[in-house]
Motif scaffolding. Structure first.
Motif, PDB file in Angstrom:
ATOM      1  N   GLY A  59      28.668  -6.119   2.573  1.00 38.83           N
ATOM      2  CA  GLY A  59      30.045  -6.516   2.826  1.00 38.83           C
ATOM      3  C   GLY A  59      30.536  -6.011   4.177  1.00 38.83           C
ATOM      4  O   GLY A  59      30.214  -4.886   4.569  1.00 38.83           O
ATOM      5  N   GLY A  60      31.287  -6.843   4.860  1.00 39.06           N
ATOM      6  CA  GLY A  60      31.825  -6.451   6.152  1.00 39.06           C
ATOM      7  C   GLY A  60      33.251  -5.928   6.019  1.00 39.06           C
ATOM      8  O   GLY A  60      33.795  -5.824   4.921  1.00 39.06           O
ATOM      9  N   THR A  61      33.847  -5.600   7.133  1.00 39.78           N
ATOM     10  CA  THR A  61      35.238  -5.136   7.161  1.00 39.78           C
ATOM     11  C   THR A  61      36.035  -6.034   8.094  1.00 39.78           C
ATOM     12  O   THR A  61      35.476  -6.805   8.880  1.00 39.78           O
ATOM     13  CB  THR A  61      35.327  -3.685   7.669  1.00 39.78           C
ATOM     14  N   ASP A  62      37.345  -5.935   8.016  1.00 37.82           N
ATOM     15  CA  ASP A  62      38.197  -6.745   8.893  1.00 37.82           C
ATOM     16  C   ASP A  62      37.979  -6.406  10.359  1.00 37.82           C
ATOM     17  O   ASP A  62      38.163  -7.251  11.246  1.00 37.82           O
ATOM     18  CB  ASP A  62      39.673  -6.519   8.537  1.00 37.82           C
ATOM     19  N   ALA A  63      37.583  -5.166  10.630  1.00 38.72           N
ATOM     20  CA  ALA A  63      37.363  -4.738  12.016  1.00 38.72           C
ATOM     21  C   ALA A  63      36.017  -5.195  12.552  1.00 38.72           C
ATOM     22  O   ALA A  63      35.804  -5.176  13.774  1.00 38.72           O
ATOM     23  CB  ALA A  63      37.462  -3.216  12.109  1.00 38.72           C
ATOM     24  N   GLY A  64      35.111  -5.594  11.660  1.00 39.07           N
ATOM     25  CA  GLY A  64      33.745  -5.906  12.066  1.00 39.07           C
ATOM     26  C   GLY A  64      33.612  -6.877  13.219  1.00 39.07           C
ATOM     27  O   GLY A  64      32.922  -6.581  14.214  1.00 39.07           O
ATOM     28  N   PRO A  65      34.233  -8.077  13.150  1.00 42.44           N
ATOM     29  CA  PRO A  65      34.090  -9.038  14.254  1.00 42.44           C
ATOM     30  C   PRO A  65      34.585  -8.503  15.598  1.00 42.44           C
ATOM     31  O   PRO A  65      34.009  -8.797  16.649  1.00 42.44           O
ATOM     32  CB  PRO A  65      34.933 -10.233  13.778  1.00 42.44           C
ATOM     33  N   TYR A  66      35.654  -7.711  15.563  1.00 41.41           N
ATOM     34  CA  TYR A  66      36.199  -7.166  16.811  1.00 41.41           C
ATOM     35  C   TYR A  66      35.296  -6.068  17.372  1.00 41.41           C
ATOM     36  O   TYR A  66      35.047  -6.016  18.576  1.00 41.41           O
ATOM     37  CB  TYR A  66      37.600  -6.617  16.562  1.00 41.41           C
ATOM     38  N   LEU A  67      34.799  -5.206  16.477  1.00 42.20           N
ATOM     39  CA  LEU A  67      33.865  -4.179  16.920  1.00 42.20           C
ATOM     40  C   LEU A  67      32.601  -4.804  17.498  1.00 42.20           C
ATOM     41  O   LEU A  67      32.059  -4.317  18.494  1.00 42.20           O
ATOM     42  CB  LEU A  67      33.502  -3.263  15.746  1.00 42.20           C
ATOM     43  N   ASP A  68      32.149  -5.889  16.882  1.00 44.42           N
ATOM     44  CA  ASP A  68      30.929  -6.551  17.340  1.00 44.42           C
ATOM     45  C   ASP A  68      31.087  -7.070  18.765  1.00 44.42           C
ATOM     46  O   ASP A  68      30.219  -6.859  19.614  1.00 44.42           O
ATOM     47  CB  ASP A  68      30.577  -7.697  16.387  1.00 44.42           C
ATOM     48  N   SER A  69      32.198  -7.733  19.030  1.00 43.38           N
ATOM     49  CA  SER A  69      32.423  -8.258  20.376  1.00 43.38           C
ATOM     50  C   SER A  69      32.597  -7.137  21.400  1.00 43.38           C
ATOM     51  O   SER A  69      32.105  -7.228  22.526  1.00 43.38           O
ATOM     52  CB  SER A  69      33.649  -9.177  20.388  1.00 43.38           C
ATOM     53  N   LEU A  70      33.296  -6.066  21.008  1.00 39.99           N
ATOM     54  CA  LEU A  70      33.467  -4.942  21.919  1.00 39.99           C
ATOM     55  C   LEU A  70      32.128  -4.284  22.245  1.00 39.99           C
ATOM     56  O   LEU A  70      31.852  -3.939  23.402  1.00 39.99           O
ATOM     57  CB  LEU A  70      34.421  -3.918  21.303  1.00 39.99           C
ATOM     58  N   ALA A  71      31.290  -4.107  21.220  1.00 44.13           N
ATOM     59  CA  ALA A  71      29.971  -3.513  21.449  1.00 44.13           C
ATOM     60  C   ALA A  71      29.119  -4.407  22.335  1.00 44.13           C
ATOM     61  O   ALA A  71      28.389  -3.919  23.212  1.00 44.13           O
ATOM     62  CB  ALA A  71      29.274  -3.268  20.110  1.00 44.13           C
ATOM     63  N   ASP A  72      29.228  -5.720  22.120  1.00 48.40           N
ATOM     64  CA  ASP A  72      28.431  -6.659  22.916  1.00 48.40           C
ATOM     65  C   ASP A  72      28.821  -6.637  24.381  1.00 48.40           C
ATOM     66  O   ASP A  72      27.987  -6.911  25.256  1.00 48.40           O
ATOM     67  CB  ASP A  72      28.570  -8.079  22.347  1.00 48.40           C
ATOM     68  N   VAL A  73      30.068  -6.330  24.675  1.00 52.31           N
ATOM     69  CA  VAL A  73      30.481  -6.214  26.080  1.00 52.31           C
ATOM     70  C   VAL A  73      29.665  -5.131  26.777  1.00 52.31           C
ATOM     71  O   VAL A  73      29.194  -5.309  27.911  1.00 52.31           O
ATOM     72  CB  VAL A  73      31.986  -5.902  26.185  1.00 52.31           C
ATOM     73  N   ALA A  74      29.471  -4.005  26.084  1.00 47.66           N
ATOM     74  CA  ALA A  74      28.702  -2.913  26.679  1.00 47.66           C
ATOM     75  C   ALA A  74      27.228  -3.269  26.798  1.00 47.66           C
ATOM     76  O   ALA A  74      26.613  -3.082  27.860  1.00 47.66           O
ATOM     77  CB  ALA A  74      28.868  -1.642  25.839  1.00 47.66           C
ATOM     78  N   SER A  75      26.646  -3.798  25.714  1.00 51.50           N
ATOM     79  CA  SER A  75      25.190  -3.970  25.655  1.00 51.50           C
ATOM     80  C   SER A  75      24.694  -5.267  26.271  1.00 51.50           C
ATOM     81  O   SER A  75      23.580  -5.305  26.814  1.00 51.50           O
ATOM     82  CB  SER A  75      24.728  -3.904  24.196  1.00 51.50           C
ATOM     83  N   PHE A  76      25.498  -6.346  26.195  1.00 50.58           N
ATOM     84  CA  PHE A  76      25.005  -7.653  26.612  1.00 50.58           C
ATOM     85  C   PHE A  76      25.824  -8.278  27.731  1.00 50.58           C
ATOM     86  O   PHE A  76      25.576  -9.419  28.117  1.00 50.58           O
ATOM     87  CB  PHE A  76      24.952  -8.597  25.405  1.00 50.58           C
ATOM     88  N   ALA A  77      26.793  -7.534  28.251  1.00 46.72           N
ATOM     89  CA  ALA A  77      27.532  -7.977  29.427  1.00 46.72           C
ATOM     90  C   ALA A  77      27.324  -6.985  30.567  1.00 46.72           C
ATOM     91  O   ALA A  77      26.715  -7.311  31.588  1.00 46.72           O
ATOM     92  CB  ALA A  77      29.023  -8.128  29.103  1.00 46.72           C
ATOM     93  N   VAL A  78      27.786  -5.754  30.374  1.00 45.38           N
ATOM     94  CA  VAL A  78      27.705  -4.752  31.440  1.00 45.38           C
ATOM     95  C   VAL A  78      26.263  -4.301  31.677  1.00 45.38           C
ATOM     96  O   VAL A  78      25.795  -4.271  32.827  1.00 45.38           O
ATOM     97  CB  VAL A  78      28.599  -3.545  31.108  1.00 45.38           C
ATOM     98  N   ALA A  79      25.539  -3.948  30.622  1.00 43.78           N
ATOM     99  CA  ALA A  79      24.181  -3.412  30.796  1.00 43.78           C
ATOM    100  C   ALA A  79      23.236  -4.389  31.488  1.00 43.78           C
ATOM    101  O   ALA A  79      22.549  -4.010  32.448  1.00 43.78           O
ATOM    102  CB  ALA A  79      23.608  -2.959  29.452  1.00 43.78           C
ATOM    103  N   PRO A  80      23.132  -5.669  31.065  1.00 43.17           N
ATOM    104  CA  PRO A  80      22.249  -6.596  31.778  1.00 43.17           C
ATOM    105  C   PRO A  80      22.670  -6.810  33.233  1.00 43.17           C
ATOM    106  O   PRO A  80      21.815  -6.948  34.113  1.00 43.17           O
ATOM    107  CB  PRO A  80      22.372  -7.895  30.979  1.00 43.17           C
TER     108      PRO A  80
END
Length: 241
Positions: A59-80
């Motif tokens: 089960g996910g949480t209401d914050a999950g989609p927002y946390l996912d996008s925020l994490a992706d900014v670090a790992s798949f936007a800034v890092a590459p």
């Protein structure tokens, strides 16, 4: 006194947050060991897939989609983008001693990559989070292709910069990419893990395999993905997608 979010985060959220941390570590490591940084980006991509599996299982949480996008900014936007910048800068011996045309071009392309990745992530969270396909190349796929190319030894500076620039358009394009079927995602996940664990095995076989799979999905799946036929069959049998 405990932080107010204790108890509100799920196990999937913890993995998502770890994904963001991996992105930061990849940025720090990039200036010292580009290959290790690329492996960390690929590891973050595995974490990105794992959090979805855990969310469906526990089960996910209401914050999950927002946390996912925020994490992706670090790992798949800034890092590459940092990886691309470091490779081009080191190969062309671009320095910060003076503002040169080369430095402006490299910085501009990498900055645009971050901007388009953030745009895509925000639009995906708001409008594109359901359904059997997504519009535009996934930021995870863009980061995976760049990471796999680096581990495969394809580090010619202008090639890396050209690929980075191409993703600036592809991530926000209207091209539809189908979601992978579970078995296909599993196969890619195994190759993905092997590329991280043994990148130099048999002439860098696994990074090349991951790069090939990523490029094949990116170029062929919008038109020739067999999963669409299987989904159509499921609709015929069960009456819904």
């Amino acid at each position: 006194m405990l932080p107010r979010f204790v108890g509100r985060l799920g196990v999937a959220d913890a993995v998502t947050i770890a994904n963001a941390a991996l992105g930061f570590v990849a940025v720090v490591v990039a200036t010292v060991d580009v290959d290790l940084a690329a492996r960390l980006v690929l590891l973050a991509a595995i974490a990105d897939g794992l959090d979805g599996i855990l969310a469906r299982r526990y089960g996910g949480t209401d914050a999950g989609p927002y946390l996912d996008s925020l994490a992706d900014v670090a790992s798949f936007a800034v890092a590459p983008a940092v990886l691309s910048f470091v490779i081009v800068r080191n190969s062309l011996e671009v320095t910060f001693d003076a503002v040169t045309a080369e430095l402006l071009v490299v910085t501009g392309v990498c900055a645009l990559f971050v901007a388009m990745a953030v745009t895509r992530l925000g639009m995906y969270t708001a409008y594109d989070i359901s359904g059997s396909y997504t519009e535009g190349v996934q930021t995870t796929l863009a980061a995976t292709v760049l990471g796999a190319a680096i581990l495969a030894g394809e580090t010619r500076p202008w090639l890396i910069l050209a690929v980075t620039g191409a993703f600036c358009f592809l991530m926000v394009s209207r091209i539809r990419y189908p979601d992978l079927l579970a078995r296909d995602a599993g196969i890619m996940g195994v190759v993905h893990a092997l590329a991280i664990l043994v990148p130099d095995f048999a002439g860098r076989t696994f990074p090349y395999a991951l790069l090939t799979l990523g490029l094949a999905y990116m170029t062929l799946s919008p038109w020739f993905y067999w999963g669409d036929r299987e989904r159509s069959s499921e609709v015929d049998v069960h009456g819904n997608a």
